[in-house]
Write an enzyme that holds these catalytic residues in place. Structure first.
Site, PDB file in Angstrom:
ATOM      1  N   HIS A 157     -31.980  41.779  -1.213  1.00  0.00           N
ATOM      2  CA  HIS A 157     -33.158  42.519  -1.679  1.00  0.00           C
ATOM      3  C   HIS A 157     -34.335  42.177  -0.784  1.00  0.00           C
ATOM      4  O   HIS A 157     -34.456  41.040  -0.344  1.00  0.00           O
ATOM      5  CB  HIS A 157     -33.489  42.141  -3.140  1.00  0.00           C
ATOM      6  CG  HIS A 157     -34.353  43.140  -3.820  1.00  0.00           C
ATOM      7  ND1 HIS A 157     -35.731  43.141  -3.691  1.00  0.00           N
ATOM      8  CD2 HIS A 157     -34.038  44.195  -4.606  1.00  0.00           C
ATOM      9  CE1 HIS A 157     -36.220  44.155  -4.388  1.00  0.00           C
ATOM     10  NE2 HIS A 157     -35.216  44.814  -4.952  1.00  0.00           N
TER      11      HIS A 157
ATOM     12  N   GLU B 277     -28.044  46.276  -8.861  1.00  0.00           N
ATOM     13  CA  GLU B 277     -26.983  47.278  -8.781  1.00  0.00           C
ATOM     14  C   GLU B 277     -25.599  46.725  -9.118  1.00  0.00           C
ATOM     15  O   GLU B 277     -24.703  47.473  -9.490  1.00  0.00           O
ATOM     16  CB  GLU B 277     -26.967  47.912  -7.388  1.00  0.00           C
ATOM     17  CG  GLU B 277     -28.262  48.606  -6.998  1.00  0.00           C
ATOM     18  CD  GLU B 277     -28.542  49.882  -7.767  1.00  0.00           C
ATOM     19  OE1 GLU B 277     -28.279  49.908  -8.983  1.00  0.00           O
ATOM     20  OE2 GLU B 277     -29.016  50.848  -7.153  1.00  0.00           O
TER      21      GLU B 277
END
Ligand code: ACO
Length: 369
Positions: free
Chosen positions: A251, A306
């Site tokens: 991320h 996710e």
């Protein structure tokens, strides 16, 4: 003075103040309008989070009941567009179909546009999924919440409450998340005063990519390829030897575990018959993290939202091809909030680039090739 140092990913560049949400990438915390994401999911449904996000910025802000009614009436309005949508979206994936559907909505529409887009997305998604299975689209039920009605319109009948609550928790968890790529895109378009529908459509287009909202489907593809736990470590060795990016990990902001991953992992655990799949995912995750530490030392890569999104949506029997489109249903509330905030106080977003092409010969440059 013109700066020529290029920051291609805009890492660390602050382009606005926002009252919407704060992503603390070092502490692994997400705050949405003063509430932690864990509190939000425990106390608010999707409509409650939308009301919170829009408070002080849009009609219905601060009033969950008004938002619920606004969404219900927008779902009814959007259903009238379904025949035209289905005609235009033949052969497209669900997220491509939503792109067409949003593109069909008119700026001249009288209904408040934030309700319209947030009501249209679940109706369009359900209609696209039903027809891809050869079934006819179901009309929305205005007495239900977004999550309840969306599952009903997909399945053909009401789901058990535990599934409805899980979908509601998912939509609330992902409703807003700082200046992510799709939100920033929506704000850039809003900064030109193009209007809410165009700005949301732009956000959807940015969300579609596998580096952003397109990651959860491939997480399940990875599970399929790994097959059984004893193969996991070798699978990751092979993946890194080929330079594969692991979906559901890494991320830009989080240098530790994304807090939404655990919110969704806990939500999966509330659903029946998920224990085996969850245990498998937890072990694969450990193996992935170990491989990331081995092959990408010092990069501080961890699990993102996710990974457990994939597991949750699978447990809700949503087809993989629709995962990104479903993400858009939840994120639409956040996009609208940011669009309002941008319109209220922002200037046109127009950064600078560093020209590296040829200069005119008359200025002493070398000739163009
Ligand atoms: N798997 C393997 N290596 C990775 C991963 C990953 N998932 N993520 C980053 N890296 C590596 C990069 O290869 C790079 O290595 P290098 O220094 O040897 O070149 C290093 O870590 C830094 O990566 P960047 O690409 O510079 O990180 P950036 O902040 O630009 O990218 C992103 C963030 C796009 C999320 C990236 O981590 C990624 O592609 N993850 C997989 C896709 C995914 O899960 N996306 C969903 C994110 S959450 C959301 O958008 C809703």
């Amino acid at each position: 003075m013109l700066q020529t140092r290029v920051n291609s990913g805009l890492d660390g560049v602050i382009v606005a103040d926002t009252a919407m949400s704060e992503v603390d990438g070092e502490a692994g915390r997400l705050i949405v309008r003063g509430h932690t994401v864990e509190e939000l999911v425990a106390t608010c449904g999707f409509e409650g989070v939308a009301a919170l996000l829009w408070d002080g910025f849009a009609q219905g802000g601060g009033d969950e009941r008004a938002v619920r009614e606004g969404f219900a009436s927008a779902r009814g309005r959007a259903f009238a567009e379904v025949p035209k949508l289905l005609q235009a979206a033949k052969g497209l994936t669900p997220v491509e179909g939503l792109r067409v559907g949003l593109g069909m909505l008119a700026d001249s529409e009288l209904m408040p546009h934030h309700y319209l887009v947030c009501g249209a997305l679940p109706v369009f998604l359900a209609a696209l999924l039903r027809t891809s299975e050869g079934k006819s689209a179901l009309a929305p039920d205005p007495t239900l919440s977004t999550a309840q009605d969306l599952l009903r319109m997909i399945r053909g009948q009401r789901a058990d409450a535990v599934f409805e609550q899980a979908l509601d928790a998912y939509l609330a968890t992902i409703a807003d998340h700082g200046f992510n790529a799709s939100t920033f895109t929506a704000r850039v378009v809003a900064s030109t005063h193009a209007g809410l529908i165009s700005s949301v459509l732009a956000g959807l287009c940015a969300l579609k990519g596998p580096l952003h909202g397109g990651a959860p489907g491939p997480v399940l593809d990875m599970f399929d390829e790994i097959g059984s736990l004893e193969r996991a470590s070798a699978w990751f060795d092979d993946a890194f030897s080929k330079g594969t990016t692991l979906m559901g990990f890494g991320h830009r902001i989080y240098k530790v575990r994304d807090p939404r991953a655990d919110v969704l992992k806990n939500t999966v655990a509330t659903l029946p018959q998920t224990a085996g799949r969850l245990a498998f995912a937890v072990e694969v995750e450990k193996s992935a993290i170990a491989a990331l530490r081995r092959y990408k030392p010092g990069r501080r890569l961890d699990t993102n939202v996710e990974y457990y999104t994939a597991l949750l949506l699978e447990a809700l029997e949503i087809p993989r091809s629709a995962f990104t489109a479903l993400f858009a249903v939840g994120r639409s509330a956040g996009w609208c909030a940011h669009i309002f905030e941008q319109e209220k106080g922002g200037r046109i977003i127009r950064p600078q680039s560093n020209y590296v092409g040829p200069r005119p010969i008359t200025w002493g440059g070398s000739p163009r090739r």
